[in-house]
Design a protein around this motif. Structure first.
Motif, short mmCIF file in Angstrom:
data_model
loop_
_atom_site.label_atom_id
_atom_site.label_comp_id
_atom_site.label_asym_id
_atom_site.label_seq_id
_atom_site.Cartn_x
_atom_site.Cartn_y
_atom_site.Cartn_z
N ASP A 181 65.18 29.00 24.10
CA ASP A 181 64.15 28.68 25.15
C ASP A 181 63.74 29.76 25.55
O ASP A 181 62.48 30.14 25.88
N ASN A 184 61.37 31.75 23.21
CA ASN A 184 60.08 31.05 23.16
C ASN A 184 59.28 31.29 24.31
O ASN A 184 57.83 31.52 24.38
N LEU A 185 59.82 31.16 25.64
CA LEU A 185 59.05 31.60 26.65
C LEU A 185 58.66 33.01 26.76
O LEU A 185 57.59 33.44 27.43
N TYR A 186 59.55 34.00 26.59
CA TYR A 186 59.05 35.29 26.46
C TYR A 186 57.89 35.43 25.68
O TYR A 186 56.95 36.21 25.96
N ASN A 189 54.63 33.85 27.20
CA ASN A 189 54.23 34.77 28.55
C ASN A 189 53.58 36.11 27.96
O ASN A 189 52.61 36.34 28.61
N MET A 303 58.40 34.13 33.71
CA MET A 303 58.67 33.99 32.29
C MET A 303 60.18 33.35 32.20
O MET A 303 60.13 32.87 30.91
N ASP A 306 62.97 27.83 34.39
CA ASP A 306 63.42 26.73 33.63
C ASP A 306 64.26 27.42 32.53
O ASP A 306 65.00 26.50 31.89
N THR A 307 64.84 28.65 32.58
CA THR A 307 65.66 28.98 31.56
C THR A 307 67.25 29.00 32.21
O THR A 307 68.09 29.40 31.63
#
Length: 367
Positions: A181, A184-186, A189, A303, A306-307
């Motif tokens: 997760d 993927n978020l990095y 962003n 970024m 939610d992690t």
């Protein structure tokens, strides 16, 4: 300037380039002859996105993965994640870099606060070897230790991920889904808000999340901060930086009551992942630090939302009255001054090795 035929010109250029890499604030240098037969040193400073486009400096630093090294540079040098929340570096600061990885934060301290002494802790042997080389080649005031810090002396199994070493962790603290997760978020962003021209880098990082993480299991030594303090005779820790993949509270538990007053500032990543053993960790950490007398701030980057990853900054009241000069704080990086670089080189190299000119550049030319 007159250059002798012996040693060869390339040897002279190399000697100057090696010296320049030890100058605080310079990531990489190239020495060339110009049209007038003068020696010109082109220098690339730390802390710009230009560094992340220069595969040469990244390859010099990396264990294996240039994309990961690019991420580390931007996080530490460009975004200054460990100097937020009012954290500062004072002259002659003593810094504990816990979870040092390849030494990027140690390099940052050396660039922004050259008078600092850094104790750098990295338990994974392959990563530690790169850390040691990176700080030794730059002549930094860093003492590297091939062990991690925890709540007690022990040997523990670690999972080391060659493709992305910053995810390496104790085997019992692994959380695969959270790591995917985060990657993927990095990427998402950086595609929205990052600088242009990095799609190849982002595609490579994205590819890491699309495959199974390959890892090597290794036994690593862990010790307590208090044992290090006693053995090294440490009188103060101006900054305790902790980034240890879910082991952060264990590090704090390794500080005995008698040593807590020595710690003046803490900058740490804290994992608080719902439904996992770290659930509630932010509250646990902030309560402990408050009980130890710190003023505490908790932040989260967009970024990382939610992690379950948070930034915690703790400062001991009264540290702002320390008489030592503040030499580094967020947003106070100074530009590399060519005249200062020339003066610095003149004190370290023979006269015939000092370039005729130093030029600060956004990118270095190919050899």
């Amino acid at each position: 300037m007159t250059i002798q035929n012996t040693p060869p010109l390339r040897q002279i250029e190399t000697e100057i380039e090696e010296a320049l890499r030890c100058y605080p604030g310079i990531a990489r240098a190239r020495v060339l002859r110009d049209a007038d037969d003068r020696l010109v040193a082109q220098v690339l400073p730390w802390g710009t996105y230009s560094v992340t486009a220069d595969t040469g400096v990244l390859a010099d630093l990396a264990v294996m993965n240039i994309a990961e090294t690019r991420f580390l540079h931007d996080e530490i040098f460009v975004n200054e994640v460990y100097l937020r929340g009012g954290i500062v570096l004072r002259e002659n600061a003593v810094v504990f870099d816990v979870g040092a990885n390849i030494g990027m934060f140690s390099l940052f301290v050396g660039a922004r606060c050259p008078s600092a002494t850094v104790y750098a802790f990295e338990p994974v042997p392959e990563v530690f070897a790169k850390l040691q080389r990176n700080v030794d080649e730059r002549g930094l005031g860093v003492r590297p230790f091939n062990y991690g810090l925890s709540d007690r002396e022990q040997d523990v199994s670690f999972y080391y991920y060659p493709d992305i070493s910053i995810m390496s962790t104790r085997h019992d603290y692994t959380n695969w889904d959270n790591e995917v997760d985060l990657i993927n978020l990095y990427v998402a962003n950086e595609r929205r808000n990052g600088p242009p021209g990095r799609e190849e880098h982002l595609a490579h990082v994205e590819g890491l999340a699309a495959k199974d993480f390959e890892f090597t299991e290794c036994q690593c030594r862990l010790r307590r901060i208090s044992d290090v303090i006693d053995e090294a005779g440490v009188g103060v820790i101006d900054l305790l930086k902790i980034d240890v993949q879910r082991s952060e509270y264990d590090v704090l538990k390794g500080i005995e009551d008698r040593h807590w007053p020595l710690v003046q500032q803490i900058s740490m990543e804290v994992h608080d992942e719902a439904g996992s053993p770290t659930d509630g960790r932010v509250q646990q950490v902030t309560q402990r630090l408050t009980d130890e007398g710190f003023q505490v701030k908790v932040e989260i980057e967009e970024m990382l939302r939610d992690t379950g990853r948070y930034a915690v900054y703790a400062i001991r009241p009264g540290y702002d009255s320390d008489p030592r000069k503040v030499v580094a704080a967020a947003g106070t990086a100074r530009a590399v001054q060519p005249e200062h670089v020339l003066d610095w080189l003149s004190a370290r190299l023979p006269a015939d090795r000092v370039p005729d000119e130093v030029v600060v550049v956004d990118a270095l030319p190919p050899r």
